[in-house]
Design an enzyme around this catalytic site. Structure first.
Site, PDB file in Angstrom:
ATOM      1  N   ASP A  69       0.894  -1.159   0.000  1.00  0.00           N
ATOM      2  CA  ASP A  69       0.000   0.000   0.000  1.00  0.00           C
ATOM      3  C   ASP A  69       0.933   1.210   0.000  1.00  0.00           C
ATOM      4  O   ASP A  69       1.385   1.643   1.061  1.00  0.00           O
ATOM      5  CB  ASP A  69      -0.908  -0.011   1.216  1.00  0.00           C
ATOM      6  CG  ASP A  69      -1.914   1.124   1.216  1.00  0.00           C
ATOM      7  OD1 ASP A  69      -2.111   1.759   0.159  1.00  0.00           O
ATOM      8  OD2 ASP A  69      -2.507   1.391   2.277  1.00  0.00           O
ATOM      9  N   GLU A  73      -1.140  -1.336  -4.733  1.00  0.00           N
ATOM     10  CA  GLU A  73      -2.396  -0.616  -4.941  1.00  0.00           C
ATOM     11  C   GLU A  73      -2.172   0.439  -6.009  1.00  0.00           C
ATOM     12  O   GLU A  73      -1.225   1.215  -5.946  1.00  0.00           O
ATOM     13  CB  GLU A  73      -2.882   0.031  -3.647  1.00  0.00           C
ATOM     14  CG  GLU A  73      -4.259   0.663  -3.828  1.00  0.00           C
ATOM     15  CD  GLU A  73      -4.832   1.143  -2.508  1.00  0.00           C
ATOM     16  OE1 GLU A  73      -5.667   0.419  -1.934  1.00  0.00           O
ATOM     17  OE2 GLU A  73      -4.437   2.234  -2.073  1.00  0.00           O
ATOM     18  N   ASP A  91      -2.827   1.105   6.808  1.00  0.00           N
ATOM     19  CA  ASP A  91      -1.968   0.828   5.645  1.00  0.00           C
ATOM     20  C   ASP A  91      -1.472  -0.623   5.666  1.00  0.00           C
ATOM     21  O   ASP A  91      -1.323  -1.249   4.619  1.00  0.00           O
ATOM     22  CB  ASP A  91      -0.763   1.774   5.636  1.00  0.00           C
ATOM     23  CG  ASP A  91      -1.174   3.222   5.769  1.00  0.00           C
ATOM     24  OD1 ASP A  91      -1.510   3.835   4.752  1.00  0.00           O
ATOM     25  OD2 ASP A  91      -1.179   3.720   6.913  1.00  0.00           O
TER      26      ASP A  91
END
Length: 188
Positions: free
Chosen positions: A9, A70, A143
């Protein structure tokens, strides 16, 4: 044979990572989770280098078979988007150097893969990550939980994707057709 999947992330202040092991098409287990941080008081180049060094060590230590990141998506805060894009670029470069395939997933794709709904909220995603990986405590900060969700998505969808060795990426059949169509249109 187990496959190690690393989910990222990306972020300039907090870069979440989650490592899982996939034993079969949907059987996954927890390996490691955490967050790499950089201070906003550091210079930009120093922040990127610091996170890059930590990601390089993570890649070398965990030896993933696949990395999932991501995908940057439009937000109102362009500063945040730039930081995410910069860190994503560093991760892609480090994976390319190590010949590790990389996939990108949008937040909606991750939510849909993990919860069954692309509209799930953070709490729903985190709860499903805990159930899927049989965790007793919630990964924090968000996260870190998001990175595990990204890794789960890649593990579950990875078997249905095509490895494009020329680009060192893993693409879905639709993504490959789209890339082929774009390339063909440039030749006109």
């Amino acid at each position: 044979m187990n496959q190690i999947v690393l989910g990222i992330d990306p972020g300039l202040t907090r870069c979440g990572f989650g490592v899982i092991s996939r034993r079969s098409s949907r059987e996954v287990s927890f390996v490691k989770v955490g967050v790499i941080q950089s201070s906003s008081k550091m210079e930009l180049t120093e922040r990127i280098a610091s996170i890059g060094s930590a990601v390089a060590k993570l890649l070398d230590d965990s030896k993933p078979d696949q990395v999932a990141i991501e995908r940057v998506f439009a937000q109102q805060n362009m500063h945040t988007v730039m930081g995410v894009a910069q860190i994503s670029g560093v991760v892609v470069y480090l994976c390319h150097e190590r010949k590790i395939p990389v996939t990108f997933y949008t937040p909606t794709e991750v939510k849909a893969a993990v919860t069954g709904s692309g509209r799930a909220n953070k709490s729903q995603v985190t709860n499903m990550v805990m159930k899927i990986l049989k965790l007793k405590t919630m990964p924090k900060p968000a996260d870190a939980a998001d990175a595990l969700a990204i890794a789960i998505t890649a593990a579950w969808r990875g078997g249905n994707q095509i490895l494009d060795k020329s680009k060192n990426t893993v693409e879905t059949a639709a993504q490959q057709k789209w890339r082929t169509a774009i390339s063909a249109s440039k030749k006109l």
